[in-house]
Design a protein around this motif. Sequence first.
Motif, PDB file in Angstrom:
ATOM      1  N   GLN A 298      37.846  46.701  39.535  1.00 39.97           N
ATOM      2  CA  GLN A 298      39.096  46.582  40.275  1.00 39.97           C
ATOM      3  C   GLN A 298      39.802  47.941  40.323  1.00 39.97           C
ATOM      4  OE1 GLN A 298      40.323  44.142  42.006  1.00 39.97           O
ATOM      5  NE2 GLN A 298      38.908  42.508  41.426  1.00 39.97           N
TER       6      GLN A 298
ATOM      7  N   ARG B 186      44.988  43.364  30.581  1.00 40.83           N
ATOM      8  CA  ARG B 186      43.523  43.476  30.565  1.00 40.83           C
ATOM      9  C   ARG B 186      43.065  44.449  31.639  1.00 40.83           C
ATOM     10  NH1 ARG B 186      40.794  37.711  31.290  1.00 40.83           N
ATOM     11  NH2 ARG B 186      39.055  39.132  31.719  1.00 40.83           N
TER      12      ARG B 186
ATOM     13  N   LEU C 276      41.354  36.742  38.928  1.00 38.40           N
ATOM     14  CA  LEU C 276      40.462  37.894  38.812  1.00 38.40           C
ATOM     15  C   LEU C 276      39.360  37.705  37.789  1.00 38.40           C
ATOM     16  CD1 LEU C 276      43.267  40.567  38.943  1.00 38.40           C
ATOM     17  CD2 LEU C 276      41.585  40.136  40.723  1.00 38.40           C
ATOM     18  N   THR C 277      39.386  36.586  37.069  1.00 43.64           N
ATOM     19  CA  THR C 277      38.398  36.354  36.012  1.00 43.64           C
ATOM     20  C   THR C 277      37.144  35.671  36.544  1.00 43.64           C
ATOM     21  OG1 THR C 277      40.145  36.164  34.365  1.00 43.64           O
ATOM     22  CG2 THR C 277      38.020  35.262  33.783  1.00 43.64           C
TER      23      THR C 277
ATOM     24  N   PHE D  33      40.245  45.034  34.356  1.00 36.84           N
ATOM     25  CA  PHE D  33      39.248  44.266  35.094  1.00 36.84           C
ATOM     26  C   PHE D  33      38.246  45.240  35.717  1.00 36.84           C
ATOM     27  CE2 PHE D  33      42.775  41.389  34.711  1.00 36.84           C
ATOM     28  CZ  PHE D  33      42.183  40.148  34.545  1.00 36.84           C
TER      29      PHE D  33
ATOM     30  N   ASP E 201      51.298  33.309  33.808  1.00 35.15           N
ATOM     31  CA  ASP E 201      51.284  34.722  33.429  1.00 35.15           C
ATOM     32  C   ASP E 201      52.709  35.261  33.415  1.00 35.15           C
ATOM     33  OD1 ASP E 201      48.544  34.939  33.167  1.00 35.15           O
ATOM     34  OD2 ASP E 201      48.253  36.216  34.928  1.00 35.15           O
TER      35      ASP E 201
ATOM     36  N   THR F  98      45.613  36.397  36.328  1.00 42.43           N
ATOM     37  CA  THR F  98      44.506  36.610  35.404  1.00 42.43           C
ATOM     38  C   THR F  98      43.336  35.724  35.753  1.00 42.43           C
ATOM     39  OG1 THR F  98      46.016  37.246  33.611  1.00 42.43           O
ATOM     40  CG2 THR F  98      43.820  36.495  32.979  1.00 42.43           C
ATOM     41  N   GLU F  99      43.593  34.439  36.023  1.00 41.26           N
ATOM     42  CA  GLU F  99      42.499  33.531  36.399  1.00 41.26           C
ATOM     43  C   GLU F  99      41.915  33.905  37.746  1.00 41.26           C
ATOM     44  OE1 GLU F  99      41.526  28.760  36.938  1.00 41.26           O
ATOM     45  OE2 GLU F  99      43.477  29.393  36.187  1.00 41.26           O
TER      46      GLU F  99
ATOM     47  N   THR G 168      51.178  40.759  30.796  1.00 41.40           N
ATOM     48  CA  THR G 168      49.827  40.942  31.323  1.00 41.40           C
ATOM     49  C   THR G 168      49.770  41.833  32.555  1.00 41.40           C
ATOM     50  OG1 THR G 168      50.117  38.826  32.454  1.00 41.40           O
ATOM     51  CG2 THR G 168      48.877  38.795  30.413  1.00 41.40           C
TER      52      THR G 168
END
Length: 269
Positions: free
Chosen positions: A71, A66, A268-269, A68, A137, A265-266, A176
């Motif tokens: 970033q 993904r 940075l989400t 971001f 991940d 991932t979490e 990822t």
Amino acid sequence: MIPIDRRRALRAAAGAAVTGALAIGCTDSAPGPPGSGPPSSVPPHGHSGAASGQARPAARAAPPPRRFPGQPAEIAHGPRDRARVALTFHGQGDPATATAVLTEAERAGARVTVLAVGGWLDENPRLARRVLDGGHDLGNHTLRHTDISMMGEAEAYAEITGCAERLRRLTGSIGTWFRPSRTQHATPLIERLALRAGYPHVLSYDVDSLDFTSPGAPAVVRTVTGQIRNGSVVSLHFGYADTVAALPALLDALERRGLRAVTTTELLT
């Protein structure tokens, strides 16, 4: 507190790791462990060794990389205003040790990020799905885990795409994240090649556990807890006994400080 039998189980896995094939640290210049040379060919996608005619349900494809927004090309940490951290493991070494680490993290309610070496996936293909099934991940840590910063463009790109192809065959995704081997920071060339291969970001870290120096489990815990803060990305390794032995105390320390271990991932989400 973690029950005594769980601690003993982790110590037993640590003992097995000492006698097994250990992974090497990403900043260590020593030769790789036995079997860390050019990997063998990957079995065809979907091959499981099951008897002919036994159908298996198709596994859902893993998430793709993904982008971001906001970033940088190289990410070393997440937001500093949330009590979350990412424990990232370099995926190489004794598969029993890797499984012990994943199991202990899950028992503590933690989720981690595994950056797998392509050759390690060749030898342990089922671990790719084991990582994903645990809610973690899974990413790319090059094909052979050699010094990517010293390579020319074609060789470095082959290191990235070689591991990406193995991840795709095993999980339906190139992973990822991408982290370069034997270096904390990517060169501009490596950033460009990673983007070409499909990775919008290169994953670095702001806390180095130094577990690959085998300093002892208490030292690993002190190093990490002495530097970690909101948003930190921690570098750890599957293949070291000290890491396995340190994990229960490290997870306890994070809980006491109100820090939750989540996937990158979490984070940075």
